[in-house]
Design a protein around this motif. Structure first.
Motif, PDB file in Angstrom:
ATOM      1  N   GLY A   4       0.819  -1.193   0.000  1.00 29.49           N
ATOM      2  CA  GLY A   4       0.000   0.000   0.000  1.00 29.49           C
ATOM      3  C   GLY A   4       0.847   1.233   0.000  1.00 29.49           C
ATOM      4  N   SER A   5       0.202   2.403  -0.028  1.00 30.89           N
ATOM      5  CA  SER A   5       0.932   3.657  -0.106  1.00 30.89           C
ATOM      6  C   SER A   5       0.669   4.554   1.074  1.00 30.89           C
ATOM      7  N   GLY A   6      -0.215   4.126   1.988  1.00 29.95           N
ATOM      8  CA  GLY A   6      -0.533   5.017   3.089  1.00 29.95           C
ATOM      9  C   GLY A   6      -0.128   4.436   4.416  1.00 29.95           C
ATOM     10  N   GLY A   7      -0.121   5.307   5.463  1.00 30.41           N
ATOM     11  CA  GLY A   7       0.129   4.865   6.818  1.00 30.41           C
ATOM     12  C   GLY A   7       1.520   4.347   7.053  1.00 30.41           C
ATOM     13  N   GLY A   8       2.483   4.705   6.203  1.00 30.37           N
ATOM     14  CA  GLY A   8       3.855   4.270   6.393  1.00 30.37           C
ATOM     15  C   GLY A   8       4.113   2.839   6.016  1.00 30.37           C
ATOM     16  N   ARG A   9       3.132   2.148   5.453  1.00 24.99           N
ATOM     17  CA  ARG A   9       3.334   0.753   5.068  1.00 24.99           C
ATOM     18  C   ARG A   9       4.217   0.675   3.830  1.00 24.99           C
ATOM     19  N   PRO A  10       5.013  -0.382   3.711  1.00 24.66           N
ATOM     20  CA  PRO A  10       5.826  -0.551   2.491  1.00 24.66           C
ATOM     21  C   PRO A  10       4.933  -0.628   1.254  1.00 24.66           C
ATOM     22  N   ARG A  11       5.380   0.001   0.200  1.00 21.15           N
ATOM     23  CA  ARG A  11       4.629  -0.006  -1.056  1.00 21.15           C
ATOM     24  C   ARG A  11       5.112  -1.185  -1.904  1.00 21.15           C
ATOM     25  N   VAL A  12       4.213  -2.116  -2.142  1.00 25.08           N
ATOM     26  CA  VAL A  12       4.513  -3.309  -2.936  1.00 25.08           C
ATOM     27  C   VAL A  12       3.769  -3.206  -4.263  1.00 25.08           C
ATOM     28  N   ALA A  13       4.480  -3.413  -5.359  1.00 21.95           N
ATOM     29  CA  ALA A  13       3.889  -3.418  -6.691  1.00 21.95           C
ATOM     30  C   ALA A  13       4.113  -4.789  -7.330  1.00 21.95           C
ATOM     31  N   ILE A  14       3.384  -5.050  -8.401  1.00 29.36           N
ATOM     32  CA  ILE A  14       3.503  -6.298  -9.154  1.00 29.36           C
ATOM     33  C   ILE A  14       3.774  -5.960 -10.613  1.00 29.36           C
ATOM     34  N   ALA A  15       4.690  -6.674 -11.240  1.00 32.74           N
ATOM     35  CA  ALA A  15       4.939  -6.535 -12.677  1.00 32.74           C
ATOM     36  C   ALA A  15       4.709  -7.889 -13.340  1.00 32.74           C
ATOM     37  N   HIS A  16       4.170  -7.854 -14.555  1.00 33.73           N
ATOM     38  CA  HIS A  16       3.926  -9.091 -15.303  1.00 33.73           C
ATOM     39  C   HIS A  16       4.180  -8.811 -16.777  1.00 33.73           C
ATOM     40  N   ASP A  17       4.575  -9.838 -17.529  1.00 33.18           N
ATOM     41  CA  ASP A  17       4.958  -9.653 -18.930  1.00 33.18           C
ATOM     42  C   ASP A  17       3.855  -8.968 -19.739  1.00 33.18           C
TER      43      ASP A  17
END
Length: 377
Positions: A4-17
């Motif tokens: 996530g992007s709020g509350g100081g949580r780590p921002r995790v993203a996903i990439a796919h072909d």
């Protein structure tokens, strides 16, 4: 842990072909999204009609190639452009999970990169199998050979940008070691279809509801579907092929009366198809053997090629049996040998439970947390 992007949580993203198909890799991305529901998905091409409808609820960022309708409908045409497209998919996140079978491992990112590798690019490292013939014997193959040197250089540079590699099977672990010199950890993906969900009859198969053998696959040369279809020619058995791809028209034209080919099925249809089958036929050289797990979730055994990812997902004598080569003769012999076999549906389901989504999520989240913890340290 949740991305996530709020509350100081780590921002995790996903990439796919590319999100243009309804395949096993796309099901894995959906599972990753359920583990990190706030994650944005970055991909080169996205065709909402061609892939799973659940992606409509996700935030998806695409490359400039996505402006081309033709490329969205046939991602193979974009092959020489995909390194350029991936380089224009910068991911601003603390960590990106790259679901890759050739391209996503090259996404540029401001944070850590965890690659989940379905396989090193088949068109580079297994061109004969990918094309279904020696590359020099066709115009497409010769074009691929001409493109291979720069694509190989790009591919190996992309692999070197990863902070950690996970792979879906032991055979892919070995290929990653050979291609990149990377020691990767095996994390099997979960089976993708919930057997307890809604079921809907497939009209074309309603008169076969009393049973048939089943083959679920993309219709590509290396999947060996044509050999399985030939195996049933003259047999007093029925075969249903679920899938689509470049060989569909040819297979439909040559299939005997006891073989039916259906495509465009949603999960409710697939549940009906699996639940009314007697056994799964799995003749392809797979990086990970997903369909035996899907069939096993319905208590159905698998007759599989003794190679590739099936070595990880089929338990001989418990959830299925192997045949030696992907030929019509060996498939036919396996079907004949299975006629009098007795299978324990509960034992099959118990075997499949070890490949559940909660197990996959626990290990994936732990890998993400380890990388982020190491980064903070």
């Amino acid at each position: 842990m949740r991305g996530g992007s709020g509350g100081g949580r780590p921002r995790v993203a996903i990439a796919h072909d590319y999100l243009t198909q309804r395949g096993g890799a796309e099901r894995v991305v959906l599972s990753m999204l359920r583990a990190f529901p706030d994650a944005t998905i970055h991909t080169t091409l996205y065709d909402p009609e061609g892939t799973f409808p659940e992606f409509r609820d996700a935030r998806i960022v695409t490359s400039p190639l996505n402006r081309s309708t033709r490329l969205r409908h046939d991602h193979r045409l974009a092959l020489p452009l995909l390194p350029w497209a991936v380089s224009r998919l910068p991911v601003d996140a603390d960590l990106v999970i790259a679901s890759s079978s050739g391209w996503a491992h090259g996404v540029p990112t401001s944070g850590k990169k965890l690659v989940y590798c379905h396989a090193p690019a088949r068109w580079l490292y297994q061109a004969d199998a990918y094309l279904g013939h020696p590359p020099r014997s066709s115009v497409t193959g010769r074009a691929l050979l001409a493109l291979s040197p720069p694509l190989l250089r790009w591919d190996r540079r992309a692999a070197a940008t990863a902070d950690r590699y996970l792979v879906n099977s032991t055979v892919v672990r070995d290929r990653v070691k050979e291609a990149y010199g990377i020691d990767a950890e095996v994390l099997p993906p979960p089976f993708g279809i919930d057997p307890h969900g809604p079921s809907e009859v497939v009209g074309e198969l309603a008169d076969w509801a009393d049973g048939y053998h089943l083959l679920v696959s993309r219709l590509l040369p290396y999947k060996n579907v044509a050999e399985a279809v030939r195996a049933f020619d003259g047999l007093d058995e029925r075969l249903v092929v679920v899938g689509h791809g470049p060989l569909e028209a040819e297979l439909r034209a040559t299939a005997p009366p006891n073989v039916r080919i259906v495509s465009g099925l949603v999960d409710a249809h697939l549940r009906w198809v699996y639940s009314h089958s007697t056994a799964l036929i799995a003749p392809s050289l797979e990086d990970f053997g997903l369909t035996p797990l899907e069939a096993g979730a319905f208590g159905r055994p698998t007759l599989a090629l003794h190679a590739g990812g099936y070595l990880d997902t089929v338990a001989p004598g418990v959830s299925g049996a192997f045949f030696a080569t992907p030929t019509a003769n060996d498939v036919r012999a396996a079907v004949a040998a299975n006629r009098n076999a007795e299978w324990d549906a509960e034992a099959i389901r118990s075997h499949v439970d070890s490949f559940s989504e909660p197990h996959f999520h626990r290990r994936l989240v732990a890998a993400v947390e380890t990388l982020l913890t190491d980064d903070r340290a």
